[in-house]
Design a protein around this motif. Structure first.
Motif, PDB file in Angstrom:
ATOM      1  N   PRO A 139       0.828  -1.205   0.000  1.00 45.33           N
ATOM      2  CA  PRO A 139       0.000   0.000   0.000  1.00 45.33           C
ATOM      3  C   PRO A 139       0.864   1.256   0.000  1.00 45.33           C
ATOM      4  N   ASP A 140       0.431   2.234  -0.793  1.00 47.82           N
ATOM      5  CA  ASP A 140       1.157   3.505  -0.829  1.00 47.82           C
ATOM      6  C   ASP A 140       0.136   4.639  -0.809  1.00 47.82           C
ATOM      7  N   ALA A 141       0.532   5.801  -1.285  1.00 46.84           N
ATOM      8  CA  ALA A 141      -0.335   6.990  -1.256  1.00 46.84           C
ATOM      9  C   ALA A 141      -0.828   7.266   0.151  1.00 46.84           C
ATOM     10  N   GLY A 142       0.032   6.983   1.133  1.00 46.09           N
ATOM     11  CA  GLY A 142      -0.287   7.259   2.523  1.00 46.09           C
ATOM     12  C   GLY A 142      -1.053   6.177   3.236  1.00 46.09           C
ATOM     13  N   GLY A 143      -1.367   5.083   2.551  1.00 42.43           N
ATOM     14  CA  GLY A 143      -2.196   4.049   3.145  1.00 42.43           C
ATOM     15  C   GLY A 143      -1.595   3.395   4.372  1.00 42.43           C
ATOM     16  N   THR A 144      -0.278   3.187   4.384  1.00 37.59           N
ATOM     17  CA  THR A 144       0.327   2.531   5.546  1.00 37.59           C
ATOM     18  C   THR A 144       0.345   3.439   6.769  1.00 37.59           C
ATOM     19  N   TRP A 145       0.148   4.740   6.569  1.00 33.64           N
ATOM     20  CA  TRP A 145       0.053   5.682   7.691  1.00 33.64           C
ATOM     21  C   TRP A 145      -1.396   5.843   8.126  1.00 33.64           C
ATOM     22  N   THR A 146      -2.281   5.993   7.152  1.00 29.83           N
ATOM     23  CA  THR A 146      -3.677   6.298   7.458  1.00 29.83           C
ATOM     24  C   THR A 146      -4.417   5.111   8.070  1.00 29.83           C
ATOM     25  N   LEU A 147      -4.312   3.949   7.445  1.00 34.02           N
ATOM     26  CA  LEU A 147      -5.146   2.825   7.860  1.00 34.02           C
ATOM     27  C   LEU A 147      -4.940   2.385   9.308  1.00 34.02           C
ATOM     28  N   PRO A 148      -3.707   2.173   9.789  1.00 33.21           N
ATOM     29  CA  PRO A 148      -3.569   1.755  11.186  1.00 33.21           C
ATOM     30  C   PRO A 148      -4.144   2.763  12.167  1.00 33.21           C
ATOM     31  N   ARG A 149      -4.083   4.044  11.833  1.00 34.80           N
ATOM     32  CA  ARG A 149      -4.629   5.073  12.722  1.00 34.80           C
ATOM     33  C   ARG A 149      -6.150   5.100  12.701  1.00 34.80           C
ATOM     34  N   GLN A 150      -6.733   4.720  11.582  1.00 32.68           N
ATOM     35  CA  GLN A 150      -8.190   4.774  11.470  1.00 32.68           C
ATOM     36  C   GLN A 150      -8.867   3.506  11.963  1.00 32.68           C
ATOM     37  N   ILE A 151      -8.293   2.350  11.642  1.00 28.55           N
ATOM     38  CA  ILE A 151      -9.000   1.102  11.930  1.00 28.55           C
ATOM     39  C   ILE A 151      -8.190   0.137  12.787  1.00 28.55           C
ATOM     40  N   GLY A 152      -7.000   0.547  13.239  1.00 21.54           N
ATOM     41  CA  GLY A 152      -6.178  -0.336  14.057  1.00 21.54           C
ATOM     42  C   GLY A 152      -5.297  -1.237  13.224  1.00 21.54           C
ATOM     43  N   LEU A 153      -4.252  -1.754  13.856  1.00 18.92           N
ATOM     44  CA  LEU A 153      -3.256  -2.546  13.131  1.00 18.92           C
ATOM     45  C   LEU A 153      -3.828  -3.855  12.597  1.00 18.92           C
ATOM     46  N   ALA A 154      -4.653  -4.549  13.385  1.00 20.79           N
ATOM     47  CA  ALA A 154      -5.149  -5.865  12.963  1.00 20.79           C
ATOM     48  C   ALA A 154      -5.973  -5.755  11.680  1.00 20.79           C
ATOM     49  N   ARG A 155      -6.908  -4.824  11.652  1.00 22.56           N
ATOM     50  CA  ARG A 155      -7.738  -4.680  10.459  1.00 22.56           C
ATOM     51  C   ARG A 155      -6.940  -4.104   9.294  1.00 22.56           C
ATOM     52  N   ALA A 156      -6.044  -3.164   9.578  1.00 22.78           N
ATOM     53  CA  ALA A 156      -5.212  -2.612   8.505  1.00 22.78           C
ATOM     54  C   ALA A 156      -4.358  -3.707   7.872  1.00 22.78           C
ATOM     55  N   MET A 157      -3.794  -4.577   8.703  1.00 23.38           N
ATOM     56  CA  MET A 157      -2.962  -5.655   8.192  1.00 23.38           C
ATOM     57  C   MET A 157      -3.776  -6.623   7.344  1.00 23.38           C
ATOM     58  N   GLY A 158      -4.952  -6.984   7.806  1.00 25.09           N
ATOM     59  CA  GLY A 158      -5.794  -7.891   7.037  1.00 25.09           C
ATOM     60  C   GLY A 158      -6.243  -7.280   5.727  1.00 25.09           C
ATOM     61  N   ALA A 159      -6.651  -6.017   5.777  1.00 26.95           N
ATOM     62  CA  ALA A 159      -7.104  -5.343   4.559  1.00 26.95           C
ATOM     63  C   ALA A 159      -5.992  -5.284   3.526  1.00 26.95           C
ATOM     64  N   ALA A 160      -4.754  -5.054   3.986  1.00 29.10           N
ATOM     65  CA  ALA A 160      -3.628  -4.935   3.067  1.00 29.10           C
ATOM     66  C   ALA A 160      -3.155  -6.296   2.560  1.00 29.10           C
ATOM     67  N   LEU A 161      -3.081  -7.282   3.443  1.00 27.33           N
ATOM     68  CA  LEU A 161      -2.582  -8.601   3.038  1.00 27.33           C
ATOM     69  C   LEU A 161      -3.540  -9.313   2.082  1.00 27.33           C
TER      70      LEU A 161
END
Length: 258
Positions: A139-161
């Protein structure tokens, strides 16, 4: 600027920027990124609120892979640093409240373009996809910064993987976006919200954006000091005086943005 890939409309303090390449689901070409940067920067000097939305059945499908295929070896580091980063900074630091009206699929960099805005309102039929791993990217365009802050690491990791589509309803429930709206009510809803922002106390909006974004890095004491400084500026504004006068006179405030 001669806009060829976007449409820009300004009315009653609101600047509406529409991604206008519906034949490719509004994919982000180099030209579109340049035009978006120009439009966002110009809006910050004239308007009182900014809306990003898409034409057709999608919001934005992300990076235009036709651009990438035209290169023997795409230099994504250069593209991100020279083309995406200035655009994302312009949105994040825009002095106006920014609203993404997500009318359909927002994928890859298109999803993260929307999430860079202050508020995201999506049609219930819309979805958000961190599609990068499908083509061997992160993920780019700021996604690795935005997502963990908005939805937490677990959901951000699942959404990205897994690169699974996230429905607008789930995105709202998780805290990724502000609200999901039934399709039939979507356009009137975001238009009313955008008009509210365009008619609001612009300086207060600017200050609250700065304060909320700074809170992730500030200590409690630093945040209190920032609040005091920004509130001092707001308290000296014409909009504060109008707000107090309207409250005492029991009428709606008419803010000028000053």
């Amino acid at each position: 600027m001669d806009y060829r890939t976007i449409r820009v409309e300004e009315r009653d303090g609101l600047c509406r920027v529409t991604l206008a390449r519906p034949e490719v689901m509004n994919a982000l070409s180099s030209r579109m990124r340049e035009e978006l940067l120009h439009a966002v920067t110009e809006a910050g000097t004239r308007a009182r609120a900014l809306v990003l939305t898409g034409e057709g059945r999608g919001f934005c499908s992300g990076q235009d892979l036709g651009d990438a295929r035209a290169l023997d070896v795409p230099d994504f580091e250069r593209i991100l640093r020279e083309e995406y980063e200035p655009l994302l900074r312009a949105i994040a630091h825009c002095p106006l409240p920014t609203l993404a009206a997500v009318n359909g699929v927002a994928a890859g960099a298109g999803a993260n373009l929307a999430l860079a805005c202050d508020v995201v309102i999506a049609a219930e039929s819309a979805s958000f996809i961190q599609a990068f791993t499908r083509i061997g990217l992160i993920p780019d365009a700021g996604g690795t910064w935005t997502l963990p802050r908005q939805i937490g690491l677990a959901r951000a990791m699942g959404a990205a993987l897994f690169a699974d589509p996230i429905s607008a309803a789930d995105a709202a429930r998780w805290g990724m976006i502000y609200e999901a709206v039934p399709d039939a009510a979507f356009e009137p809803r975001w238009q009313a919200r955008a008009a509210h922002l365009a008619q609001g106390p612009t300086q207060a909006y600017r200050g609250l954006k700065q304060a909320l974004r700074a809170s992730f890095d500030n200590s409690f004491e630093e945040q209190l000091a920032l609040e005091a400084r920004l509130q001092g500026q707001c308290g000296a504004s014409a909009d504060f005086m109008e707000g107090v006068t309207a409250f005492l006179e029991k009428r709606p405030a008419t803010f000028s943005g000053r």
